[in-house]
Design a protein around this motif. Sequence first.
Motif, PDB file in Angstrom:
ATOM      1  N   VAL A  22     -10.762  72.448  13.612  1.00 60.54           N
ATOM      2  CA  VAL A  22     -11.733  71.877  14.542  1.00 60.54           C
ATOM      3  C   VAL A  22     -11.913  72.854  15.697  1.00 60.54           C
ATOM      4  CG1 VAL A  22     -12.170  69.993  16.157  1.00 60.54           C
ATOM      5  CG2 VAL A  22     -11.214  69.503  13.901  1.00 60.54           C
ATOM      6  N   SER A  23     -13.152  73.216  15.976  1.00 61.37           N
ATOM      7  CA  SER A  23     -13.423  74.191  17.033  1.00 61.37           C
ATOM      8  C   SER A  23     -13.992  73.555  18.296  1.00 61.37           C
ATOM      9  CB  SER A  23     -14.372  75.278  16.532  1.00 61.37           C
ATOM     10  OG  SER A  23     -15.570  74.707  16.072  1.00 61.37           O
ATOM     11  N   LYS A  24     -14.553  72.353  18.167  1.00 63.34           N
ATOM     12  CA  LYS A  24     -15.123  71.727  19.352  1.00 63.34           C
ATOM     13  C   LYS A  24     -15.112  70.205  19.218  1.00 63.34           C
ATOM     14  CE  LYS A  24     -18.970  71.793  22.519  1.00 63.34           C
ATOM     15  NZ  LYS A  24     -20.222  72.358  22.927  1.00 63.34           N
ATOM     16  N   ILE A  25     -14.730  69.558  20.319  1.00 63.03           N
ATOM     17  CA  ILE A  25     -14.824  68.104  20.442  1.00 63.03           C
ATOM     18  C   ILE A  25     -15.418  67.847  21.814  1.00 63.03           C
ATOM     19  CG2 ILE A  25     -13.633  65.889  20.462  1.00 63.03           C
ATOM     20  CD1 ILE A  25     -11.359  67.266  18.877  1.00 63.03           C
ATOM     21  N   THR A  46      -9.908  60.315  12.355  1.00 67.03           N
ATOM     22  CA  THR A  46      -8.876  59.287  12.211  1.00 67.03           C
ATOM     23  C   THR A  46      -7.880  59.350  13.372  1.00 67.03           C
ATOM     24  OG1 THR A  46      -9.065  59.241   9.807  1.00 67.03           O
ATOM     25  CG2 THR A  46      -6.978  58.461  10.748  1.00 67.03           C
ATOM     26  N   GLN A  47      -7.406  60.544  13.695  1.00 67.04           N
ATOM     27  CA  GLN A  47      -6.408  60.676  14.752  1.00 67.04           C
ATOM     28  C   GLN A  47      -6.980  60.328  16.129  1.00 67.04           C
ATOM     29  OE1 GLN A  47      -3.952  64.220  14.679  1.00 67.04           O
ATOM     30  NE2 GLN A  47      -3.804  64.156  12.449  1.00 67.04           N
ATOM     31  N   ILE A  48      -8.214  60.702  16.396  1.00 65.81           N
ATOM     32  CA  ILE A  48      -8.821  60.360  17.687  1.00 65.81           C
ATOM     33  C   ILE A  48      -9.016  58.851  17.797  1.00 65.81           C
ATOM     34  CG2 ILE A  48     -10.913  60.589  19.097  1.00 65.81           C
ATOM     35  CD1 ILE A  48     -10.966  63.553  18.101  1.00 65.81           C
ATOM     36  N   LYS A  49      -9.434  58.222  16.721  1.00 69.00           N
ATOM     37  CA  LYS A  49      -9.572  56.760  16.737  1.00 69.00           C
ATOM     38  C   LYS A  49      -8.213  56.099  16.957  1.00 69.00           C
ATOM     39  CE  LYS A  49     -13.854  56.274  14.140  1.00 69.00           C
ATOM     40  NZ  LYS A  49     -14.508  55.730  12.936  1.00 69.00           N
ATOM     41  N   GLU A  50      -7.153  56.624  16.329  1.00 71.16           N
ATOM     42  CA  GLU A  50      -5.807  56.088  16.531  1.00 71.16           C
ATOM     43  C   GLU A  50      -5.376  56.239  17.987  1.00 71.16           C
ATOM     44  OE1 GLU A  50      -4.049  56.973  12.037  1.00 71.16           O
ATOM     45  OE2 GLU A  50      -3.557  58.334  13.668  1.00 71.16           O
ATOM     46  N   TYR A  51      -5.735  57.352  18.603  1.00 66.64           N
ATOM     47  CA  TYR A  51      -5.432  57.561  20.030  1.00 66.64           C
ATOM     48  C   TYR A  51      -6.061  56.447  20.862  1.00 66.64           C
ATOM     49  CZ  TYR A  51      -5.929  59.493  24.733  1.00 66.64           C
ATOM     50  OH  TYR A  51      -5.921  59.654  26.100  1.00 66.64           O
ATOM     51  N   PHE A  52      -7.324  56.169  20.626  1.00 65.65           N
ATOM     52  CA  PHE A  52      -8.003  55.138  21.413  1.00 65.65           C
ATOM     53  C   PHE A  52      -7.468  53.741  21.119  1.00 65.65           C
ATOM     54  CE2 PHE A  52     -11.326  58.375  22.164  1.00 65.65           C
ATOM     55  CZ  PHE A  52     -11.355  58.279  23.550  1.00 65.65           C
ATOM     56  N   GLU A  53      -6.933  53.529  19.929  1.00 69.77           N
ATOM     57  CA  GLU A  53      -6.337  52.236  19.575  1.00 69.77           C
ATOM     58  C   GLU A  53      -4.932  52.092  20.165  1.00 69.77           C
ATOM     59  OE1 GLU A  53      -6.513  52.536  15.330  1.00 69.77           O
ATOM     60  OE2 GLU A  53      -8.667  52.090  15.268  1.00 69.77           O
ATOM     61  N   GLY A  54      -4.412  53.171  20.758  1.00 72.64           N
ATOM     62  CA  GLY A  54      -3.062  53.138  21.332  1.00 72.64           C
ATOM     63  C   GLY A  54      -1.974  53.418  20.320  1.00 72.64           C
ATOM     64  N   ASN A  55      -2.352  53.970  19.160  1.00 70.25           N
ATOM     65  CA  ASN A  55      -1.386  54.205  18.095  1.00 70.25           C
ATOM     66  C   ASN A  55      -1.052  55.677  17.879  1.00 70.25           C
ATOM     67  OD1 ASN A  55      -1.287  51.438  17.469  1.00 70.25           O
ATOM     68  ND2 ASN A  55      -3.182  51.641  16.303  1.00 70.25           N
ATOM     69  N   ARG A  56      -1.480  56.561  18.795  1.00 71.44           N
ATOM     70  CA  ARG A  56      -1.205  57.986  18.645  1.00 71.44           C
ATOM     71  C   ARG A  56      -1.038  58.604  20.022  1.00 71.44           C
ATOM     72  NH1 ARG A  56      -1.177  61.943  15.059  1.00 71.44           N
ATOM     73  NH2 ARG A  56      -1.725  60.529  13.383  1.00 71.44           N
ATOM     74  N   THR A  57      -0.001  59.438  20.167  1.00 72.94           N
ATOM     75  CA  THR A  57       0.254  60.110  21.441  1.00 72.94           C
ATOM     76  C   THR A  57       0.116  61.626  21.347  1.00 72.94           C
ATOM     77  OG1 THR A  57       2.627  60.189  21.007  1.00 72.94           O
ATOM     78  CG2 THR A  57       1.784  58.272  22.233  1.00 72.94           C
ATOM     79  N   HIS A  58      -0.035  62.166  20.155  1.00 70.27           N
ATOM     80  CA  HIS A  58      -0.276  63.604  19.986  1.00 70.27           C
ATOM     81  C   HIS A  58      -1.115  63.814  18.732  1.00 70.27           C
ATOM     82  CE1 HIS A  58       3.106  63.125  17.219  1.00 70.27           C
ATOM     83  NE2 HIS A  58       2.702  64.234  16.645  1.00 70.27           N
ATOM     84  N   PHE A  59      -1.687  64.984  18.624  1.00 66.52           N
ATOM     85  CA  PHE A  59      -2.585  65.296  17.513  1.00 66.52           C
ATOM     86  C   PHE A  59      -2.008  66.450  16.714  1.00 66.52           C
ATOM     87  CE2 PHE A  59      -4.978  63.589  21.049  1.00 66.52           C
ATOM     88  CZ  PHE A  59      -5.701  62.579  20.445  1.00 66.52           C
ATOM     89  N   ASN A  60      -2.149  66.380  15.390  1.00 64.66           N
ATOM     90  CA  ASN A  60      -1.605  67.448  14.560  1.00 64.66           C
ATOM     91  C   ASN A  60      -2.578  67.945  13.502  1.00 64.66           C
ATOM     92  OD1 ASN A  60      -1.498  65.325  12.778  1.00 64.66           O
ATOM     93  ND2 ASN A  60       0.718  65.181  12.738  1.00 64.66           N
ATOM     94  N   PHE A  61      -3.862  67.633  13.652  1.00 60.64           N
ATOM     95  CA  PHE A  61      -4.822  68.191  12.709  1.00 60.64           C
ATOM     96  C   PHE A  61      -5.062  69.663  13.056  1.00 60.64           C
ATOM     97  CE2 PHE A  61      -7.322  66.043  16.024  1.00 60.64           C
ATOM     98  CZ  PHE A  61      -8.152  67.061  16.457  1.00 60.64           C
ATOM     99  N   LYS A  62      -5.616  70.397  12.111  1.00 64.40           N
ATOM    100  CA  LYS A  62      -5.835  71.836  12.280  1.00 64.40           C
ATOM    101  C   LYS A  62      -6.898  72.091  13.345  1.00 64.40           C
ATOM    102  CE  LYS A  62      -6.407  75.926   9.418  1.00 64.40           C
ATOM    103  NZ  LYS A  62      -6.702  76.384   8.051  1.00 64.40           N
TER     104      LYS A  62
END
Length: 156
Positions: A22-25, A46-62
């Motif tokens: 991912v190069s830009k958000i 998926t990971q960004i949506k999980e962040y907003f749902e309160g279910n993710r505190t860090h990101f590990n996608f490429k």
Amino acid sequence: MEITSFTTPLGIATIMGDENGVSKISIADEGVESGEIPVILQEAVTQIKEYFEGNRTHFNFKRNPQGTDFQQKVWQALIEIPYGQTISYLDLSKKLGDVKAIRAVASANGKNPLWIVVPCHRVIGTDGSLTGYAGGLWRKKWLLEHENPTTQQSLF
């Protein structure tokens, strides 16, 4: 380059990337959700949506943000700020080894191409003020409150 857009509590997020990552958000007040999410961007969405749902505190996608060596160094330091915590621009400059580079650090912070994932919203003024945020200070405030919600203590 693949692209997709989806609704978040803060507006329409747009993600761009390819097989290198991912190069830009970015975030905007208005826009249209994309239909189908390209396979290459599904994990990021998926990971960004999980962040907003309160279910993710860090990101590990490429990830594959484009920037100068100095910007990359600053962005890496931002990733190291723990979820729910903040750092001042001055302290970030010190951490990077040059207190005099505070303006350059702030500039690199403002050019962060990976909204939320590289958590530039966690950088505040030395006095605790919510200074500068490309997405708007109201979004910065929302993100900091999302990451560190105040809980009501039980009286009983």
